[in-house]
Scaffold this motif. Structure first.
Motif, PDB file in Angstrom:
ATOM      1  N   ASN A 119     -46.618  34.974 -24.960  1.00 48.35           N
ATOM      2  CA  ASN A 119     -46.198  36.332 -24.637  1.00 48.35           C
ATOM      3  C   ASN A 119     -45.649  36.482 -23.229  1.00 48.35           C
ATOM      4  OD1 ASN A 119     -46.707  38.243 -26.893  1.00 48.35           O
ATOM      5  ND2 ASN A 119     -48.673  37.226 -26.827  1.00 48.35           N
ATOM      6  N   THR A 120     -45.777  35.441 -22.408  1.00 47.49           N
ATOM      7  CA  THR A 120     -45.237  35.519 -21.055  1.00 47.49           C
ATOM      8  C   THR A 120     -43.733  35.339 -21.113  1.00 47.49           C
ATOM      9  OG1 THR A 120     -47.229  34.483 -20.229  1.00 47.49           O
ATOM     10  CG2 THR A 120     -45.360  34.559 -18.738  1.00 47.49           C
ATOM     11  N   PRO A 121     -42.960  36.284 -20.540  1.00 50.27           N
ATOM     12  CA  PRO A 121     -41.523  36.009 -20.467  1.00 50.27           C
ATOM     13  C   PRO A 121     -41.323  34.796 -19.565  1.00 50.27           C
ATOM     14  CG  PRO A 121     -42.088  38.018 -19.283  1.00 50.27           C
ATOM     15  CD  PRO A 121     -43.326  37.556 -19.942  1.00 50.27           C
ATOM     16  N   VAL A 123     -39.027  33.339 -18.111  1.00 51.33           N
ATOM     17  CA  VAL A 123     -38.225  33.399 -16.890  1.00 51.33           C
ATOM     18  C   VAL A 123     -39.034  33.953 -15.718  1.00 51.33           C
ATOM     19  CG1 VAL A 123     -35.966  33.541 -17.971  1.00 51.33           C
ATOM     20  CG2 VAL A 123     -37.270  35.622 -17.609  1.00 51.33           C
ATOM     21  N   PRO A 127     -39.831  31.978 -10.364  1.00 46.79           N
ATOM     22  CA  PRO A 127     -40.093  32.090  -8.925  1.00 46.79           C
ATOM     23  C   PRO A 127     -41.361  31.361  -8.486  1.00 46.79           C
ATOM     24  CG  PRO A 127     -39.577  34.238  -9.853  1.00 46.79           C
ATOM     25  CD  PRO A 127     -39.713  33.304 -10.999  1.00 46.79           C
ATOM     26  N   THR A 207     -31.584  29.327 -22.812  1.00 45.59           N
ATOM     27  CA  THR A 207     -31.573  30.543 -21.990  1.00 45.59           C
ATOM     28  C   THR A 207     -32.273  30.299 -20.656  1.00 45.59           C
ATOM     29  OG1 THR A 207     -31.574  32.004 -23.902  1.00 45.59           O
ATOM     30  CG2 THR A 207     -32.418  32.908 -21.866  1.00 45.59           C
ATOM     31  N   PHE A 214     -29.127  29.778 -12.339  1.00 47.22           N
ATOM     32  CA  PHE A 214     -28.703  30.951 -11.563  1.00 47.22           C
ATOM     33  C   PHE A 214     -29.473  31.000 -10.249  1.00 47.22           C
ATOM     34  CE2 PHE A 214     -27.389  34.079 -15.169  1.00 47.22           C
ATOM     35  CZ  PHE A 214     -26.195  33.417 -15.285  1.00 47.22           C
TER      36      PHE A 214
ATOM     37  N   PRO B 119     -26.769  31.640 -25.446  1.00 48.57           N
ATOM     38  CA  PRO B 119     -27.663  32.186 -24.421  1.00 48.57           C
ATOM     39  C   PRO B 119     -26.933  33.317 -23.694  1.00 48.57           C
ATOM     40  CG  PRO B 119     -26.831  30.034 -23.754  1.00 48.57           C
ATOM     41  CD  PRO B 119     -26.313  30.290 -25.127  1.00 48.57           C
ATOM     42  N   VAL B 121     -27.685  35.464 -21.615  1.00 44.92           N
ATOM     43  CA  VAL B 121     -27.889  35.697 -20.179  1.00 44.92           C
ATOM     44  C   VAL B 121     -26.695  35.198 -19.377  1.00 44.92           C
ATOM     45  CG1 VAL B 121     -30.407  35.726 -20.163  1.00 44.92           C
ATOM     46  CG2 VAL B 121     -29.218  33.568 -19.957  1.00 44.92           C
ATOM     47  N   ILE B 204     -37.672  41.632 -23.129  1.00 48.24           N
ATOM     48  CA  ILE B 204     -38.353  41.499 -21.836  1.00 48.24           C
ATOM     49  C   ILE B 204     -37.720  40.383 -21.011  1.00 48.24           C
ATOM     50  CG2 ILE B 204     -40.545  40.904 -20.739  1.00 48.24           C
ATOM     51  CD1 ILE B 204     -41.967  42.481 -22.808  1.00 48.24           C
ATOM     52  N   VAL B 205     -37.329  39.302 -21.664  1.00 50.85           N
ATOM     53  CA  VAL B 205     -36.627  38.239 -20.932  1.00 50.85           C
ATOM     54  C   VAL B 205     -35.344  38.804 -20.313  1.00 50.85           C
ATOM     55  CG1 VAL B 205     -35.355  36.078 -21.180  1.00 50.85           C
ATOM     56  CG2 VAL B 205     -37.572  36.330 -22.264  1.00 50.85           C
ATOM     57  N   VAL B 208     -36.188  41.037 -17.285  1.00 49.66           N
ATOM     58  CA  VAL B 208     -36.579  40.308 -16.073  1.00 49.66           C
ATOM     59  C   VAL B 208     -35.370  39.638 -15.437  1.00 49.66           C
ATOM     60  CG1 VAL B 208     -37.979  38.414 -15.200  1.00 49.66           C
ATOM     61  CG2 VAL B 208     -38.928  39.968 -16.883  1.00 49.66           C
ATOM     62  N   VAL B 209     -34.527  39.010 -16.259  1.00 50.83           N
ATOM     63  CA  VAL B 209     -33.340  38.347 -15.709  1.00 50.83           C
ATOM     64  C   VAL B 209     -32.432  39.383 -15.040  1.00 50.83           C
ATOM     65  CG1 VAL B 209     -31.297  36.987 -16.272  1.00 50.83           C
ATOM     66  CG2 VAL B 209     -33.455  36.485 -17.366  1.00 50.83           C
ATOM     67  N   PHE B 212     -33.863  40.310 -11.783  1.00 53.10           N
ATOM     68  CA  PHE B 212     -33.743  39.239 -10.790  1.00 53.10           C
ATOM     69  C   PHE B 212     -32.369  39.240 -10.132  1.00 53.10           C
ATOM     70  CE2 PHE B 212     -36.875  35.878 -12.692  1.00 53.10           C
ATOM     71  CZ  PHE B 212     -37.928  36.635 -12.235  1.00 53.10           C
ATOM     72  N   PHE B 213     -31.323  39.410 -10.944  1.00 49.59           N
ATOM     73  CA  PHE B 213     -29.992  39.058 -10.447  1.00 49.59           C
ATOM     74  C   PHE B 213     -29.046  40.229 -10.211  1.00 49.59           C
ATOM     75  CE2 PHE B 213     -31.490  35.209 -12.580  1.00 49.59           C
ATOM     76  CZ  PHE B 213     -31.519  34.383 -11.480  1.00 49.59           C
ATOM     77  N   LEU B 223     -41.450  40.886  -8.275  1.00 52.38           N
ATOM     78  CA  LEU B 223     -41.783  39.465  -8.395  1.00 52.38           C
ATOM     79  C   LEU B 223     -40.952  38.628  -7.425  1.00 52.38           C
ATOM     80  CD1 LEU B 223     -43.158  37.191  -9.895  1.00 52.38           C
ATOM     81  CD2 LEU B 223     -41.639  37.562 -11.813  1.00 52.38           C
ATOM     82  N   VAL B 224     -39.638  38.859  -7.417  1.00 46.46           N
ATOM     83  CA  VAL B 224     -38.776  38.072  -6.534  1.00 46.46           C
ATOM     84  C   VAL B 224     -39.105  38.363  -5.069  1.00 46.46           C
ATOM     85  CG1 VAL B 224     -36.409  37.595  -5.853  1.00 46.46           C
ATOM     86  CG2 VAL B 224     -36.936  38.044  -8.217  1.00 46.46           C
ATOM     87  N   ILE B 239     -46.384  39.630 -12.854  1.00 46.53           N
ATOM     88  CA  ILE B 239     -46.410  38.698 -13.990  1.00 46.53           C
ATOM     89  C   ILE B 239     -47.445  39.166 -15.010  1.00 46.53           C
ATOM     90  CG2 ILE B 239     -46.901  36.334 -14.728  1.00 46.53           C
ATOM     91  CD1 ILE B 239     -45.802  35.300 -12.169  1.00 46.53           C
ATOM     92  N   LEU B 242     -46.237  42.153 -16.895  1.00 49.55           N
ATOM     93  CA  LEU B 242     -45.207  41.796 -17.883  1.00 49.55           C
ATOM     94  C   LEU B 242     -45.817  41.177 -19.129  1.00 49.55           C
ATOM     95  CD1 LEU B 242     -42.410  40.356 -15.576  1.00 49.55           C
ATOM     96  CD2 LEU B 242     -42.177  42.266 -17.151  1.00 49.55           C
ATOM     97  N   VAL B 243     -46.793  40.283 -18.937  1.00 52.44           N
ATOM     98  CA  VAL B 243     -47.454  39.673 -20.089  1.00 52.44           C
ATOM     99  C   VAL B 243     -48.131  40.756 -20.916  1.00 52.44           C
ATOM    100  CG1 VAL B 243     -49.240  38.075 -20.843  1.00 52.44           C
ATOM    101  CG2 VAL B 243     -47.814  37.492 -18.898  1.00 52.44           C
ATOM    102  N   TYR B 247     -47.338  41.840 -24.802  1.00 52.14           N
ATOM    103  CA  TYR B 247     -48.380  41.793 -25.820  1.00 52.14           C
ATOM    104  C   TYR B 247     -48.597  43.180 -26.407  1.00 52.14           C
ATOM    105  CZ  TYR B 247     -52.708  40.458 -28.066  1.00 52.14           C
ATOM    106  OH  TYR B 247     -53.668  40.208 -28.999  1.00 52.14           O
TER     107      TYR B 247
END
Lengths: 268, 272
Positions: A119-121, A123, A127, A207, A214, B119, B121, B204-205, B208-209, B212-213, B223-224, B239, B242-243, B247
């Protein structure tokens, strides 16, 4: 009687052929329309933000011929972390799945972790791993492993449990030992599940490796994407996108084919 | 006779309870070990690499109290939910059209399959050029990751709606719209939900991406920021959130699936 059957059969064949021709025509026309819209939109818009498809194709061709081979080097760099990472993830993932599928103790110990990490993303861990491992290839390999291992192990576990429920008793009644049971009965029958897990895992790995590139932004296809987009070279930027799309489609097609042929073998 | 049966049943139940309790103990112990290792590991490593577990707990409390965490979570969730909502509406619509009209499927199908395998992203840099740095590109990347499982599942649902459901409707001269609303929609809800369940994780991926960018907002931004200033205790807080969000949302979808379509357990996880 046979003559009538023949005529009916021929009519049916002709109908199928016509449908096929229809389909090809529609697919081709849509594709041409898509390219035309892209070309026109590209010519009309500011070159800093978009590029017509003809420019993209020319740039793609030039970068393939480029003696320094930046694009090809990027592809090789990406593959050189993707492939080893993925092989490790598959082997470890299957081992974890077998452990969790066959032993209750193993399942109870590992299941909380697998649930959390699944369940952890993935990406979000980049970091953190960047701090721990640094910016080199090991980082990317670890990230690929983390992205791909859990789908493989969860699918393997589910498969082993399904298969065990069916085959354990008959094999036991013929005096099979645990290792014989595992090697000759359960693992082969679990293979379709493993392939499905690998398909999902490879998609995730692709991905995740792009996102890692990046971040580090000096190497691989992700690095090229980052460099070309931040310098507004739109036509050049689409080259790695096309390669990545082709990679994704090729991997998906190959594994779907494998999945189908494995399933067909088991059905018969 | 009856007493011995009752005895056996009681013994059986006791044995089951014992196994259940033992399994719970093993799981708890297994997780406790992780936190213990984290705590001890954190004590002996430099703080810039890993802070002990209790520091993260304290950081969690501190960030909750000063509102940082709440703002970031609200920010991230609004982007995620907007993206998922767009994905459900357009994904279900596209899947429906693809399933009902063969020619439309021929036109759109190759692009849907192609983009599902790509992909996506990789498109973030160009999305950011087109849509700016704030909510736009983030919602777009969430949609680009989340919409495809919904399209594929809805499509699979529509083509499996059996003739035995469609033929009576047609013979009673139901219009195409009535068929869609009264026959197909209820039948495909389980499939849409199965697609949505896969979409949550992918969304969610994307979120987050995106964070980040593009402009570093929300949980990804936190997080960054903490990672680049080596504040490892704080870094684990987003983190963990997010988990938990992943869930929680997935469980919510499963719950919704059972409430909306209790009659059907079928789910087709295309490209699981």
């Amino acid at each position: 009687m046979t003559a009538i059957d023949d005529i009916a059969l021929q009519a049916e064949r002709a109908r199928i052929r016509r449908t096929k021709i229809d389909r090809v025509l529609i697919v081709v026309c849509t594709f041409i329309g898509f390219l035309a819209v892209w070309e026109i939109a590209g010519r009309l818009s500011n070159p800093l933000f978009f590029a017509p498809v003809s420019d993209v194709v020319r740039e793609f061709w030039l970068s393939l011929l480029d003696p320094r081979g930046r694009l090809l080097n990027g592809l090789v760099e990406t593959l050189s972390v993707l492939v080893p990472g993925f092989v490790i993830a598959s082997v470890l993932g299957v081992a974890l799945g077998v452990l969790m599928g066959r032993s209750n103790l193993g399942f109870q110990i590992l299941d909380p972790y697998v649930t959390i990490f699944y369940n952890t993303p993935r990406v979000a861990l980049i970091p953190l791993l960047l701090l721990w491992i640094g910016v080199g290839d090991p980082l990317k390999i670890v990230i690929v492993i983390l992205a791909a291992i859990f789908p493989v192990s969860v699918n393997t576990m589910v498969g082993i449990r399904d298969v065990s429920a069916q085959f354990t008793e008959p094999a036991r009644s013929m005096n099979a030992t645990e290792s014989q049971l595992l090697r000759k009965v359960i693992l082969p029958a679990t293979f379709p599940y493993v392939v499905a897990g690998i398909k999902l895992g490879l998609g995730r790995a692709l991905t995740t490796v792009i996102v890692a590139e990046f971040f580090v932004s000096v190497s691989g296809l992700g690095g090229i994407l980052q460099a070309t987009s931040s310098s507004y070279q739109m036509a050049k930027m689409f080259a790695p996108v096309i390669i990545l799309a082709a990679m994704g489609v090729a991997i998906d097609g190959l594994l779907t084919y494998l999945e189908r042929s494995v399933l067909r073998r088991y059905r018969s | 006779m009856t007493t011995s049966l009752a005895h056996a049943a009681a013994r059986e139940a006791a044995a089951r309870r014992y196994v259940k309790r033992r399994n719970l103990a093993i799981r708890t112990g297994s997780i406790a070990l992780l936190f213990l290792a984290w705590e001890i590991g954190g004590m002996f490593t430099p703080r810039i690499f890993l802070a002990p577990f209790h520091d993260t707990v304290l950081a969690f409390w501190k960030l909750t109290k000063d509102g940082t965490l709440l703002t970031a979570t609200a920010n991230s969730l609004s982007v995620l939910l907007a993206g998922l909502a767009i994905s459900v509406v357009f994904g279900a619509l596209l899947g429906l059209l693809m399933g009902r009209y063969l020619r439309f499927n021929w036109m759109i199908g190759p692009y849907v399959n192609g983009l599902y395998a790509t992909p996506t992203v990789a498109l973030l840099p160009v999305l950011s050029l087109w849509l700016g740095l704030y909510a736009g590109p983030k919602i777009a990347i969430v949609v680009l990751l989340a919409i495809f499982p919904i399209i594929k599942n809805t499509y699979a649902g529509v083509i499996t709606v059996g003739q035995e459901l469609l033929e009576p409707a047609v013979s009673m001269r139901a219009s195409e719209f009535q068929i869609a609303r009264l026959v197909i929609a209820p039948a495909i809800i389980p499939f849409v939900m199965a697609g949505l369940r896969l979409s949550v994780g992918r969304g969610i991926v994307g979120l987050v991406v995106g964070e980040f960018f593009t402009a570093q907002t929300g949980l990804g931004g936190l997080l960054v920021r903490y990672a680049s200033s080596f504040r490892t205790a704080e870094m684990f807080v987003p983190i963990i959130v997010l988990v938990a969000a992943g869930y929680g949302l997935t469980s919510l979808v499963v719950l919704l699936q059972q409430r909306l379509a209790p009659w059907k357990e079928t789910e087709r996880d295309q490209g699981l």
